[in-house]
Motif scaffolding. Structure first.
Motif, PDB file in Angstrom:
ATOM      1  N   PRO A   1       0.840  -1.205   0.000  1.00 53.79           N
ATOM      2  CA  PRO A   1       0.000   0.000   0.000  1.00 53.79           C
ATOM      3  C   PRO A   1       0.873   1.251   0.000  1.00 53.79           C
ATOM      4  O   PRO A   1       2.050   1.196   0.341  1.00 53.79           O
ATOM      5  N   TYR A   2       0.271   2.377  -0.381  1.00 49.47           N
ATOM      6  CA  TYR A   2       1.022   3.629  -0.335  1.00 49.47           C
ATOM      7  C   TYR A   2       0.067   4.795  -0.070  1.00 49.47           C
ATOM      8  O   TYR A   2      -1.117   4.727  -0.389  1.00 49.47           O
ATOM      9  N   PRO A   3       0.579   5.873   0.516  1.00 46.66           N
ATOM     10  CA  PRO A   3      -0.269   7.041   0.765  1.00 46.66           C
ATOM     11  C   PRO A   3      -0.474   7.847  -0.501  1.00 46.66           C
ATOM     12  O   PRO A   3       0.368   7.843  -1.400  1.00 46.66           O
ATOM     13  N   TRP A   4      -1.595   8.559  -0.568  1.00 45.17           N
ATOM     14  CA  TRP A   4      -1.844   9.432  -1.715  1.00 45.17           C
ATOM     15  C   TRP A   4      -2.611  10.664  -1.237  1.00 45.17           C
ATOM     16  O   TRP A   4      -3.306  10.614  -0.213  1.00 45.17           O
ATOM     17  N   PRO A   5      -2.466  11.789  -1.912  1.00 45.47           N
ATOM     18  CA  PRO A   5      -2.970  13.072  -1.397  1.00 45.47           C
ATOM     19  C   PRO A   5      -4.457  13.297  -1.632  1.00 45.47           C
ATOM     20  O   PRO A   5      -4.879  14.346  -2.124  1.00 45.47           O
ATOM     21  N   ASN A   6      -5.276  12.310  -1.265  1.00 49.28           N
ATOM     22  CA  ASN A   6      -6.725  12.486  -1.392  1.00 49.28           C
ATOM     23  C   ASN A   6      -7.306  13.119  -0.132  1.00 49.28           C
ATOM     24  O   ASN A   6      -8.272  13.865  -0.191  1.00 49.28           O
ATOM     25  N   GLY A   7      -6.702  12.803   0.990  1.00 47.80           N
ATOM     26  CA  GLY A   7      -7.151  13.312   2.278  1.00 47.80           C
ATOM     27  C   GLY A   7      -5.989  13.298   3.250  1.00 47.80           C
ATOM     28  O   GLY A   7      -4.853  12.979   2.879  1.00 47.80           O
ATOM     29  N   PRO A   8      -6.222  13.628   4.519  1.00 48.61           N
ATOM     30  CA  PRO A   8      -5.114  13.715   5.473  1.00 48.61           C
ATOM     31  C   PRO A   8      -4.451  12.376   5.772  1.00 48.61           C
ATOM     32  O   PRO A   8      -3.290  12.342   6.194  1.00 48.61           O
ATOM     33  N   ASN A   9      -5.167  11.264   5.570  1.00 49.58           N
ATOM     34  CA  ASN A   9      -4.583   9.951   5.863  1.00 49.58           C
ATOM     35  C   ASN A   9      -5.156   8.907   4.911  1.00 49.58           C
ATOM     36  O   ASN A   9      -5.742   7.910   5.330  1.00 49.58           O
ATOM     37  N   SER A  10      -5.007   9.152   3.609  1.00 40.34           N
ATOM     38  CA  SER A  10      -5.546   8.248   2.586  1.00 40.34           C
ATOM     39  C   SER A  10      -4.462   7.284   2.106  1.00 40.34           C
ATOM     40  O   SER A  10      -3.339   7.703   1.805  1.00 40.34           O
ATOM     41  N   TRP A  11      -4.800   6.004   2.043  1.00 41.49           N
ATOM     42  CA  TRP A  11      -3.875   4.969   1.588  1.00 41.49           C
ATOM     43  C   TRP A  11      -4.551   4.131   0.521  1.00 41.49           C
ATOM     44  O   TRP A  11      -5.706   3.737   0.671  1.00 41.49           O
ATOM     45  N   ARG A  12      -3.830   3.856  -0.556  1.00 43.39           N
ATOM     46  CA  ARG A  12      -4.329   2.931  -1.567  1.00 43.39           C
ATOM     47  C   ARG A  12      -4.046   1.505  -1.129  1.00 43.39           C
ATOM     48  O   ARG A  12      -2.964   1.204  -0.662  1.00 43.39           O
ATOM     49  N   PRO A  13      -5.015   0.599  -1.278  1.00 47.65           N
ATOM     50  CA  PRO A  13      -4.734  -0.816  -1.017  1.00 47.65           C
ATOM     51  C   PRO A  13      -3.673  -1.323  -1.996  1.00 47.65           C
ATOM     52  O   PRO A  13      -3.440  -0.720  -3.055  1.00 47.65           O
ATOM     53  N   ALA A  14      -3.037  -2.415  -1.655  1.00 45.82           N
ATOM     54  CA  ALA A  14      -2.147  -3.070  -2.615  1.00 45.82           C
ATOM     55  C   ALA A  14      -2.940  -3.402  -3.870  1.00 45.82           C
ATOM     56  O   ALA A  14      -4.047  -3.939  -3.786  1.00 45.82           O
ATOM     57  N   HIS A  15      -2.402  -3.072  -5.046  1.00 47.16           N
ATOM     58  CA  HIS A  15      -3.144  -3.321  -6.282  1.00 47.16           C
ATOM     59  C   HIS A  15      -2.179  -3.403  -7.458  1.00 47.16           C
ATOM     60  O   HIS A  15      -1.048  -2.908  -7.392  1.00 47.16           O
ATOM     61  N   ILE A  16      -2.646  -4.019  -8.521  1.00 48.46           N
ATOM     62  CA  ILE A  16      -1.899  -4.110  -9.774  1.00 48.46           C
ATOM     63  C   ILE A  16      -2.822  -3.653 -10.897  1.00 48.46           C
ATOM     64  O   ILE A  16      -3.981  -4.063 -10.984  1.00 48.46           O
ATOM     65  N   HIS A  17      -2.318  -2.763 -11.747  1.00 47.78           N
ATOM     66  CA  HIS A  17      -3.082  -2.244 -12.875  1.00 47.78           C
ATOM     67  C   HIS A  17      -3.006  -3.201 -14.063  1.00 47.78           C
ATOM     68  O   HIS A  17      -1.941  -3.794 -14.323  1.00 47.78           O
ATOM     69  N   PHE A  18      -4.116  -3.331 -14.783  1.00 50.09           N
ATOM     70  CA  PHE A  18      -4.198  -4.192 -15.959  1.00 50.09           C
ATOM     71  C   PHE A  18      -4.622  -3.378 -17.173  1.00 50.09           C
ATOM     72  O   PHE A  18      -5.483  -2.494 -17.078  1.00 50.09           O
ATOM     73  N   SER A  19      -4.031  -3.707 -18.307  1.00 45.54           N
ATOM     74  CA  SER A  19      -4.465  -3.201 -19.600  1.00 45.54           C
ATOM     75  C   SER A  19      -4.698  -4.409 -20.503  1.00 45.54           C
ATOM     76  O   SER A  19      -3.814  -5.268 -20.628  1.00 45.54           O
ATOM     77  N   VAL A  20      -5.883  -4.492 -21.105  1.00 45.03           N
ATOM     78  CA  VAL A  20      -6.241  -5.611 -21.977  1.00 45.03           C
ATOM     79  C   VAL A  20      -6.552  -5.060 -23.357  1.00 45.03           C
ATOM     80  O   VAL A  20      -7.417  -4.192 -23.502  1.00 45.03           O
ATOM     81  N   PHE A  21      -5.841  -5.564 -24.366  1.00 44.52           N
ATOM     82  CA  PHE A  21      -6.030  -5.103 -25.741  1.00 44.52           C
ATOM     83  C   PHE A  21      -6.870  -6.093 -26.530  1.00 44.52           C
ATOM     84  O   PHE A  21      -6.807  -7.308 -26.309  1.00 44.52           O
ATOM     85  N   GLY A  22      -7.636  -5.566 -27.483  1.00 45.16           N
ATOM     86  CA  GLY A  22      -8.345  -6.420 -28.426  1.00 45.16           C
ATOM     87  C   GLY A  22      -7.430  -6.764 -29.589  1.00 45.16           C
ATOM     88  O   GLY A  22      -6.254  -7.071 -29.408  1.00 45.16           O
TER      89      GLY A  22
END
Length: 242
Positions: free
Chosen positions: A146-167
């Motif tokens: 996880p990592y912090p992000w400037p959405n609010g005073p104590n906002s953290w993104r959950p662990a995640h992986i981004h996906f891109s799927v092409f046709g």
């Protein structure tokens, strides 16, 4: 020849509103005027295309594809795998799947990421693969933090992986992200909470798959991607699906 099955209707209630106040940046990015539909042209649907020669054998191994010879990325090693399917659970072969992610400390290899966690010299954070004849893909990587992000005073993104799927062409692209089963931050994330349906959020969670784990080496998580219909994966960039 059997008759074609009717398409399952899409559940548009799954999609979050464009302006979601708790997700701060949507206040500036949400459109103020009605959307205008632009039909796809022949060039949108037909090209440019990619070939199998564009994928190298090591592209799907994020543990080593950026590492110095004999070295490996730091962090909890995992296998992330699944299938790309249509709404009737039929496989979609030869589909280009790309992923990108933060490292084991929660930092991206990007010039604008100023998080205090250190970079890993042996981890680039991106990979790609083609689905096989059964629609299957697989990546070896590390579990992102996880990592912090400037959405609010104590906002953290959950662990995640981004996906891109092409046709069949680069203009046919769907983008989503997967979370990981059991992560307590999912229910606190303003991005995930913007999705009004708990079932839709659940479709974005990769499940622990001990059957595919490698003993004394790596755990495995399974994340299947469904392209359309009521069971479709929620995509960030295209509500209507592929």
């Amino acid at each position: 020849m059997s008759a074609l099955k009717p398409l399952k209707p899409r559940d548009r209630d799954w999609h979050p509103p464009a302006d979601t106040p708790d997700y701060k940046t949507t206040r500036a990015r949400a459109p103020r005027q009605p959307l205008v539909y632009l039909p796809q042209t022949a060039s949108d649907l037909s090209g440019p295309t990619f070939g199998h020669d564009d994928i190298l054998p090591g592209d799907s191994d994020l543990l080593t594809n950026y590492a110095a010879p004999g070295s490996s990325a730091i962090g909890q090693r995992i296998l992330l795998h699944g299938h790309v399917l249509d709404e009737d659970a039929r496989p979609i072969p030869d589909t280009l799947v790309e992923i990108w992610q933060a490292n084991a400390g929660g930092r991206y290899r990007h010039k604008n990421d100023s998080y205090l966690a250190p970079l890993d010299d042996n981890f680039g954070g991106c990979g790609r693969a083609l689905t096989d004849g059964t629609g299957a893909y697989r990546f070896q990587t590390i579990l992102p933090a996880p990592y912090p992000w400037p959405n609010g005073p104590n906002s953290w993104r959950p662990a995640h992986i981004h996906f891109s799927v092409f046709g069949t062409a680069f203009a046919q692209r769907l983008i989503t992200q997967c979370y990981f089963e059991g992560d307590p931050l999912i229910v606190h994330c303003p991005i995930a909470k913007a999705i009004p349906s708990a079932a839709a959020i659940d479709r974005l969670v990769a499940r622990l798959d001990l059957e595919a784990a490698t003993p004394f080496d790596m755990l495995a998580y399974r994340f299947d991607i469904v392209l359309r219909g009521r069971e479709a994966t929620l995509f960030e960039n295209r509500k209507e699906g592929m």
